[in-house]
Design an enzyme around this catalytic site. Structure first.
Site, PDB file in Angstrom:
ATOM      1  N   ASP A   1      -8.608  -8.802   3.528  1.00 15.72           N
ATOM      2  CA  ASP A   1      -8.321  -7.711   4.572  1.00 15.72           C
ATOM      3  C   ASP A   1      -9.526  -7.571   5.420  1.00 15.72           C
ATOM      4  O   ASP A   1     -10.295  -6.823   5.460  1.00 15.72           O
ATOM      5  CB  ASP A   1      -8.162  -6.569   3.838  1.00 15.72           C
ATOM      6  CG  ASP A   1      -7.566  -5.190   4.669  1.00 15.72           C
ATOM      7  OD1 ASP A   1      -7.276  -5.577   5.773  1.00 15.72           O
ATOM      8  OD2 ASP A   1      -7.588  -4.185   4.210  1.00 15.72           O
TER       9      ASP A   1
ATOM     10  N   GLU B   1       0.799  -1.303   0.083  1.00 18.06           N
ATOM     11  CA  GLU B   1       0.038  -0.083   0.007  1.00 18.06           C
ATOM     12  C   GLU B   1       0.962   1.254  -0.034  1.00 18.06           C
ATOM     13  O   GLU B   1       0.496   2.184   0.852  1.00 18.06           O
ATOM     14  CB  GLU B   1      -0.809  -0.091   1.188  1.00 18.06           C
ATOM     15  CG  GLU B   1      -1.843  -1.131   1.096  1.00 18.06           C
ATOM     16  CD  GLU B   1      -2.922  -1.230   2.361  1.00 18.06           C
ATOM     17  OE1 GLU B   1      -2.665  -0.589   3.211  1.00 18.06           O
ATOM     18  OE2 GLU B   1      -4.075  -1.560   1.990  1.00 18.06           O
TER      19      GLU B   1
ATOM     20  N   GLU C   1     -12.790  -2.022  12.058  1.00 22.37           N
ATOM     21  CA  GLU C   1     -12.559  -1.300  10.819  1.00 22.37           C
ATOM     22  C   GLU C   1     -13.533  -1.764   9.581  1.00 22.37           C
ATOM     23  O   GLU C   1     -14.168  -1.067   9.032  1.00 22.37           O
ATOM     24  CB  GLU C   1     -11.292  -1.720  10.158  1.00 22.37           C
ATOM     25  CG  GLU C   1     -11.095  -0.913   8.704  1.00 22.37           C
ATOM     26  CD  GLU C   1      -9.669  -1.291   8.014  1.00 22.37           C
ATOM     27  OE1 GLU C   1      -8.846  -1.796   8.792  1.00 22.37           O
ATOM     28  OE2 GLU C   1      -9.538  -0.641   7.124  1.00 22.37           O
TER      29      GLU C   1
HETATM   30  C1  BDP Z   1      -6.133  -1.728   5.836  1.00 20.95           C
HETATM   31  C2  BDP Z   1      -6.198  -0.704   6.575  1.00 20.95           C
HETATM   32  C3  BDP Z   1      -5.145   0.259   6.435  1.00 20.95           C
HETATM   33  C4  BDP Z   1      -3.982  -0.637   7.065  1.00 20.95           C
HETATM   34  C5  BDP Z   1      -3.698  -1.927   6.177  1.00 20.95           C
HETATM   35  C6  BDP Z   1      -2.486  -2.609   6.781  1.00 20.95           C
HETATM   36  O1  BDP Z   1      -7.382   0.100   5.896  1.00 20.95           O
HETATM   37  O2  BDP Z   1      -5.640   1.429   7.011  1.00 20.95           O
HETATM   38  O3  BDP Z   1      -2.956   0.255   6.732  1.00 20.95           O
HETATM   39  O4  BDP Z   1      -4.897  -2.424   6.185  1.00 20.95           O
HETATM   40  O5  BDP Z   1      -3.114  -3.678   7.484  1.00 20.95           O
HETATM   41  O6  BDP Z   1      -7.297  -2.872   6.067  1.00 20.95           O
HETATM   42  O7  BDP Z   1      -1.549  -2.546   6.651  1.00 20.95           O
END
Ligand code: BDP
Length: 698
Positions: A364, A290, A392
């Site tokens: 996720d 990401e 989340e």
């Molecule tokens: C996702 C979240 C993000 C996190 C990412 C992670 O939206 O904010 O940074 O996972 O786990 O679910 O690195």
């Protein structure tokens, strides 16, 4: 007179009011006089001969707990000295436990003896004894013994230096970086107590999207101050690492893990850290994920990056937790396969200090995911489980979702890695492949809100995670019951009602948001509320149409051989469970199949009718939760009651959004009526879209 009466009622209400701060460690006076007398007789003194800080912490916790439960002070005795009728806390290398942190609680010569091989074991045994008393159980035939199934049981805080929390819904960070190290907020200790009471022994203080600042001497001193507070509770601190820190802080030209300069920088940094924090736990790393930088920026692999840090940690106890949460923007690919494809080739190539930390599912933290295929594919690499406590994708701190059944569902899934019975839990705890390092992580749901978790019921997720990290065989229902009795009420009917409410809550949430294996259709970015219509985003795998693939024929992601073939990443026995739409269990159906709207399911309904039925029954179940909660009003604290009742009312409203948004949206493809006798939504898709758009406004 009337006024006086009112004042009296008001005052007594205020005195009773509970803001939730004490969590499950309330230690209120035991109401049952006979029970209290039984306990008082057995707890006339506490003797803790071992002078280690952790055992002394245990003794103090016991003393404070007993004072509350019994309503009178219990003295500390220097040693038992032949006395009876007390509680002895003893470190004894010969204690019969499976490992160093386990404990045994027995009655010997009319004393209660909590013994363990190590001070930490004594601490956990002491909290287990307190739990026994808090839940009102008899001391007759007292014999408790337990040992943790995994070695590293940690919370992961996604906390930033400015006090904000990534995906945090309970206020701001608990850590006041600008006050540290000089001022130690008393809350740090209460945080440690709560964790120690569950057996949690590690905490990653900062966000995985890490600031380089944490590697500066200035910040390491702050971290050391927190470590000092947590140490007597058996908790080690860990830090998330910004991979190019050698460049940002060390002013090196780069951070190539194979460059000796980078390696030297890390070696020196690690040495500095251990100078300040001798029991430092280690590093957690999100790299090349990401947008976060990582070894691939230098043409190196995850293994190169992780191994460099592992090597730097060699002289010390610490470990590297390297996250497997990676995926690339490949329009032809399937995000489901990304972590597997990147990590599987490196099985057996990691330094012995490295643990690869894997999210429970392949995408996720969705409301339901099949277990990540990596759990069945890395016999030579210790894998850690990463669960998410902060909700989340589960309605933030507004929706009541008890996560123990979700955790258990993953843990109990069979990977067949080494034949039947190779459950994810047994992979993680090392029993399948003999991993030398074992770990579980929970992304914390705590914050500065007075009750820690925003939703009081969210405390149950912290609690359940800790209990399962200690012992994944505990049933969800037992955990829920314990938590309710320690936190909300001891009234047996209310305990039963609330336990049931908790136990059903996750399936209810699934039904009104993502039934039958739908996933990733929540509000874009914010991850709240429905947005199944999202078909534009910077990356294909951030579009929700990518996941549900609704068309005039049907809905769902074909991950069989005729589709992305992600199923092939699992053992043949697992593939067999999921590979045919006719036999795939309904909870996973749309995870693996594109199913025609008119397809008859095992329930006797068509897919379309089943989908509608679930959305409606889920939303109705929330009304049922409200009723159940109303019924326990007399048994729970009024402040907590009102708070939960208010949140349930929001949940009901939003369950209807989800229902209406999803059935109306998918109806555009199915072109079928809402099946009788379900009433048609009272609004149009445009109306409900407009409403949820306000919340998701970007
Ligand atoms: C996702 C979240 C993000 C996190 C990412 C992670 O939206 O904010 O940074 O996972 O786990 O679910 O690195």
């Amino acid at each position: 007179m009337k006024n006086l009466l009112f004042l009296f009622v008001l005052l007594s209400t205020l005195c009773r009011a509970d803001d939730g701060y004490r969590l499950w460690l309330k230690y209120d006076l035991i109401k049952d006089a006979a029970r209290r007398a039984e306990y008082a007789g057995a707890a006339q003194f506490i003797a803790a001969a071992d002078k280690s800080p952790v055992v002394q912490t245990a003794a103090q916790e016991l003393q404070a707990g007993l004072q509350g439960l019994l309503g009178k002070p219990v003295a500390m005795a220097p040693g038992a000295g032949g006395k009876t009728g007390g509680i002895l806390l003893t470190v004894d290398a010969n204690t019969n436990t499976a490992n160093a942190e386990g404990y045994q609680i027995t009655r010997r010569q009319n004393n209660i003896v909590v013994s363990a091989k190590t001070p930490a074991g004594v601490l956990y045994g002491t909290f287990a004894l307190l739990r026994h008393l808090q839940t009102g159980q008899s001391l007759a035939n007292l014999a408790l013994s337990s040992s943790p199934k995994v070695k590293i049981r940690m919370l992961n805080h996604w906390d930033n230096v400015n006090g904000s929390i990534e995906r945090g819904y309970a206020g701001s960070s608990l850590w006041k970086w600008y006050e540290l190290p000089e001022r130690l907020d008393p809350r740090y200790r209460d945080y440690a107590r709560a964790n120690a009471s569950l057996g949690i022994n590690g905490t990653v203080l900062n966000n995985v999207n890490a600031s380089p600042r944490f590697m500066t001497t200035e910040y390491l001193r702050k971290v050391a101050a927190l470590a000092g507070v947590f140490r007597p509770y058996g908790i080690k601190v860990y830090l998330s690492v910004y991979f190019p820190a050698p460049k940002t802080i060390g002013r090196l030209p780069g951070a190539d893990p194979l460059d000796p300069q980078t390696q030297q920088w890390w070696n020196a940094k690690v040495k500095e850290i251990y100078g300040l924090i001798p029991d430092f736990g280690g590093f957690l790393v999100k790299a090349n994920s990401e947008g976060e930088p990582g070894p691939q920026d230098y043409g190196r692999s995850h293994a190169d990056g992780a191994n460099m840090l592992g090597k730097a940690l060699e002289p010390y106890e610490g470990v590297v937790l390297w996250r497997a949460f990676v995926y690339k923007a490949d329009p032809k690919g399937d995000r489901f396969k990304a972590a597997y494809e990147e990590f599987k080739p490196f099985d057996g190539k990691f330094h012995p200090k490295v643990i690869v930390q894997v999210k429970n599912g392949p995408i996720d933290f969705q409301v339901r995911e099949p277990f990540s295929p990596l759990f069945g594919a890395m016999p030579q690499t210790p894998l850690a489980m990463e669960f998410q406590l902060t909700q989340e994708y589960l309605g933030f701190a507004t929706h009541l979702v008890f996560e123990a059944p979700l955790f258990k569902e993953t843990l109990d899934s069979d990977t067949y890695a080494k034949g039947k019975g190779s459950t994810v839990a047994k992979v993680i705890d090392g029993s399948v492949h003999g991993y030398p390092l074992t770990a579980m992580a929970g992304v914390a749901n705590t914050g500065s809100d007075r009750n820690w978790t925003g939703h009081t019921m969210g405390q149950a997720n912290w609690y359940a995670y800790g209990r399962l990290a200690w012992d994944h065989t505990l049933p969800s229902e037992q955990i829920a019951g314990e938590w309710v009795r320690m936190t909300l009420t001891q009234e047996p009917n209310a305990v039963k009602r609330i336990t049931n409410l908790l136990m059903r809550s996750r399936e209810t949430y699934v039904d009104y948001t993502n039934p039958l294996g739908l996933h990733h259709i929540m509000g874009y970015g914010i991850h709240y509320g429905p947005e199944p219509w999202l078909d534009r985003a910077p990356r294909p795998d951030w579009r929700h149409t990518y996941y549900h693939r609704a068309d005039s024929i049907g809905v769902g992601f074909d991950r069989t051989a005729s589709g992305s073939n992600a199923l092939a990443l699992y053992a043949p026995e697992v593939q067999k469970q999921w590979n045919k739409p006719e036999t795939c269990p309904l909870p996973y159906l749309l995870w693996f199949h594109h199913v025609p709207w008119t397809q008859k399911l095992s329930t006797g309904r068509t897919l379309w009718d089943e989908l509608c039925t679930r959305y409606y029954s889920g939303a109705e179940a929330v009304a049922g939760m409200q009723k159940e909660w109303d019924a326990v009003r007399p048994a729970v604290d009024p402040e907590i009651f009102d708070d939960v009742a208010g949140r349930l009312a929001v949940q009901r409203k939003e369950a209807l959004w989800w229902r209406d948004a999803c059935v109306l949206y998918f109806q555009q493809f199915s072109k079928q009526p809402i099946p009788a006798p379900l009433p048609k939504p009272e609004r149009t898709l445009a109306e409900v879209k407009e409403l949820v758009d306000i919340y998701q406004m970007r």
